[in-house]
Design a protein around this motif. Structure first.
Motif, mmCIF file in Angstrom:
data_model
loop_
_atom_site.group_PDB
_atom_site.id
_atom_site.type_symbol
_atom_site.label_atom_id
_atom_site.label_comp_id
_atom_site.label_asym_id
_atom_site.label_seq_id
_atom_site.Cartn_x
_atom_site.Cartn_y
_atom_site.Cartn_z
ATOM 1 N N VAL A 26 -12.554 3.625 28.572
ATOM 2 C CA VAL A 26 -13.533 2.536 28.667
ATOM 3 C C VAL A 26 -13.166 1.599 29.812
ATOM 4 O O VAL A 26 -13.994 1.262 30.662
ATOM 5 N N VAL A 27 -11.902 1.160 29.829
ATOM 6 C CA VAL A 27 -11.441 0.267 30.900
ATOM 7 C C VAL A 27 -11.540 0.969 32.251
ATOM 8 O O VAL A 27 -12.002 0.396 33.241
ATOM 9 N N GLY A 28 -11.123 2.228 32.295
ATOM 10 C CA GLY A 28 -11.176 2.983 33.540
ATOM 11 C C GLY A 28 -12.590 3.151 34.055
ATOM 12 O O GLY A 28 -12.818 3.191 35.264
ATOM 13 N N MET A 84 -23.545 -8.069 26.834
ATOM 14 C CA MET A 84 -22.755 -6.838 26.822
ATOM 15 C C MET A 84 -21.842 -6.759 25.608
ATOM 16 O O MET A 84 -21.562 -5.662 25.104
ATOM 17 N N LEU A 85 -21.379 -7.911 25.104
ATOM 18 C CA LEU A 85 -20.588 -7.884 23.879
ATOM 19 C C LEU A 85 -21.453 -7.403 22.715
ATOM 20 O O LEU A 85 -20.987 -6.633 21.860
ATOM 21 N N MET A 86 -22.713 -7.843 22.687
ATOM 22 C CA MET A 86 -23.622 -7.367 21.649
ATOM 23 C C MET A 86 -23.831 -5.855 21.772
ATOM 24 O O MET A 86 -23.878 -5.137 20.772
ATOM 25 N N GLY A 122 -19.884 1.543 31.434
ATOM 26 C CA GLY A 122 -18.658 2.162 30.950
ATOM 27 C C GLY A 122 -18.229 1.582 29.620
ATOM 28 O O GLY A 122 -17.358 2.142 28.944
ATOM 29 N N VAL A 123 -18.861 0.462 29.204
ATOM 30 C CA VAL A 123 -18.541 -0.121 27.906
ATOM 31 C C VAL A 123 -18.836 0.873 26.796
ATOM 32 O O VAL A 123 -18.241 0.828 25.721
ATOM 33 N N GLU A 124 -19.735 1.817 27.056
ATOM 34 C CA GLU A 124 -20.103 2.824 26.074
ATOM 35 C C GLU A 124 -19.277 4.097 26.219
ATOM 36 O O GLU A 124 -19.558 5.104 25.575
ATOM 37 N N GLY A 139 -11.835 -2.337 24.995
ATOM 38 C CA GLY A 139 -12.055 -2.141 26.426
ATOM 39 C C GLY A 139 -12.872 -3.263 27.025
ATOM 40 O O GLY A 139 -12.548 -3.779 28.103
ATOM 41 N N PHE A 140 -13.936 -3.670 26.329
ATOM 42 C CA PHE A 140 -14.784 -4.753 26.840
ATOM 43 C C PHE A 140 -14.003 -6.055 26.965
ATOM 44 O O PHE A 140 -14.025 -6.715 28.004
#
Length: 486
Positions: free
Chosen positions: A30-32, A66-68, A224-226, A248-249
């Motif tokens: 996710v982070v990548g 994006m947090l939602m 990429g959050v998904e 990751g977010f």
């Protein structure tokens, strides 16, 4: 590689056991995926549109929205554990096979276009010392980028476990220079310059327009959050998918916002806006000298190559799972003994190659590819959020596990409104260009239906197809007439 050669990699239609990934590896993916080209372009992208006040509002809106979405993917991974390749599977379960197909194709195409931004930015970075590469869109730059595209194809073809392990190492390596940039910029921050940049410049327009202008940039950096959801079939434990998404977010949100805000204390807004990409390198050069530019440039190359690896894996995975669900042609559902969907990987690399060539005809290759990547991802995100609303309102009818709560409905509704606003912020230009890609993709859907001897379209699907074709025709006319430009 020919289709026959791809097919010879496996002797049976059934796929081999999926490689199992831990929470740490999923979080690293996710982070990548999120930490790539976008973060290194943030200072310049924001300075073109807004000052400090608008940037703070933009990050607040993007962070909440994006947090939602992250919570949506976390919840859906638990409520519908039977669905793999999240974004595509959720759209199909909620709104039918054709819109599910569109979601799969749109997400995949956005990943392919996003991969092009990585190579453009690498070549632009090297172009600062090698003028023949220009801004990453010269003939030499395209040739070298093409070599890189196919080199990564060969690497990933070796196996998912190997590629995921490399990604975890690269993720750690690329976070370090970004954190160093934030710390150094804080030490060199000039309060008077920061104050002058607070309200923005005359060319930026109203505060609402300033915020709207930054939305696609924030979407791009958060794509990429998904990632863990897309790769859910490889998770050792299903609950790790949701945990990796939120972890990751939260790991990158503060970093992205900090990179943007501290830059306003180094140079006047107008000067930041004029910096060549990667603008982060120019900001640090102004703060600490030439070594700062070199430091960021090296960090960018490591970061972008890691993000490219993660996104190529996820793009191929979406095509593979869609084919296994019979929503894409069967040849895309083949994989090797090393759990690599080679035909899907080949198609992913091929589309990136085509888009890379197209960038030679764009006035601003990097920003065009960045905005198109964001626009293509919005429909898949909107459909996934809409499916979460349906589950929260009627869990029994959607086959969900467990009970819904009022908070779950609020989260899903906010995520849906946020993605709808992003479509508005994208503007007509990128919606039409997106249709130019979406409409021809229906050929793949038709091929899959014919392989199954099924009716091509239901009445509702025919309407969706007609709308997409009409949008594509309008887009082509607008490009030909010069009403919109690449």
């Amino acid at each position: 590689m020919s289709r026959a050669e791809a097919g010879s990699d496996t002797s049976t239609p059934a796929s081999p056991p999926a490689a199992k990934l831990t929470l740490i590896t999923l979080t690293a993916m996710v982070v990548g995926s999120m930490v790539g080209a976008g973060v290194f372009s943030l200072p310049g992208r924001f300075a073109v549109e807004t000052g400090v006040a608008g940037a703070l509002i933009s990050w607040a809106v993007a962070g909440v929205g994006m947090l939602m979405l992250a919570f949506v993917f976390q919840k859906l991974a638990v409520r519908r554990p039977d669905l793999d390749a999240g974004v595509y599977a959720y759209a199909k379960a909620g709104f039918g096979e054709y819109l599910g197909f569109f979601s799969a194709f749109g997400y995949w195409a956005s990943a392919c276009v996003g991969n092009v931004t990585y190579w453009v930015l690498i070549m632009s970075t090297i172009g600062a010392v090698a003028p023949a590469l220009g801004d990453g869109d010269t003939a030499l730059a395209i040739v070298l980028s093409s070599v890189g595209l196919w080199a990564f194809f060969l690497l990933i073809r070796r196996g998912v476990k190997e590629a995921a392990a490399i990604n975890r190492i690269v993720t750690v390596a690329k976070i370090v220079p970004i954190l160093v940039f934030v710390i150094l910029a804080l030490f060199c921050l000039d309060p008077s310059v920061f104050a002058d940049n607070f309200a923005g410049a005359d060319y930026a327009g109203s505060l609402f327009n300033q915020v709207r202008g930054t939305m696609l940039a924030t979407v791009f950096v958060f794509l990429g959050v998904e990632g863990a959801s897309v790769y859910s079939r490889h998770a050792k434990r299903r609950q790790d998918v949701g945990r990796a998404t939120v972890l990751g977010f939260l790991s990158v949100f503060a970093v992205f916002a900090s990179v943007t805000i501290v830059s306003y204390g180094i140079l006047p807004m107008a000067e930041i806006a004029e910096l060549r990409q990667p603008s982060m390198a120019g900001v640090l050069e102004a703060a600490v000298g030439t070594w700062g530019k070199v430091f960021v440039s090296v960090g960018l190359i490591v970061s972008v190559l890691g993000a490219y690896l993660a996104w190529t894996l996820m793009a191929a995975e979406v095509l593979f799972v869609a084919a296994k669900d019979e929503d894409m042609p069967r040849f895309l559902g083949r994989s090797t003994a090393a759990d690599v969907p080679v035909p899907a990987l080949l198609m992913t690399t091929s589309l990136s190659q085509v888009v890379l060539v197209i960038t030679a005809f764009s006035d601003d290759a990097f920003n065009f590819a960045l905005d198109l990547t964001s626009a293509l991802s919005l429909i898949p995100f909107l459909l996934a959020a809409g499916f979460a609303v349906k589950i929260a309102r009627n869990p029994e009818g959607e086959g969900a596990v467990g009970r819904s709560t009022r908070g779950e409905l609020v989260v899903a509704a906010v995520a849906t409104l946020y993605t709808a606003f992003l479509l508005y912020a994208a503007g007509l230009k990128f919606v039409l260009v997106s249709f130019i890609l979406y409409a021809p993709a229906t050929i793949l859907f038709v091929k899959a239906r014919r392989e199954q001897n099924r009716r091509l379209f239901s009445p509702a699907e025919a309407v969706v197809c007609a709308v997409s074709v009409a949008g594509a025709v309008m887009g082509v006319i607008a490009l030909a007439a010069g009403w919109i430009e690449l």
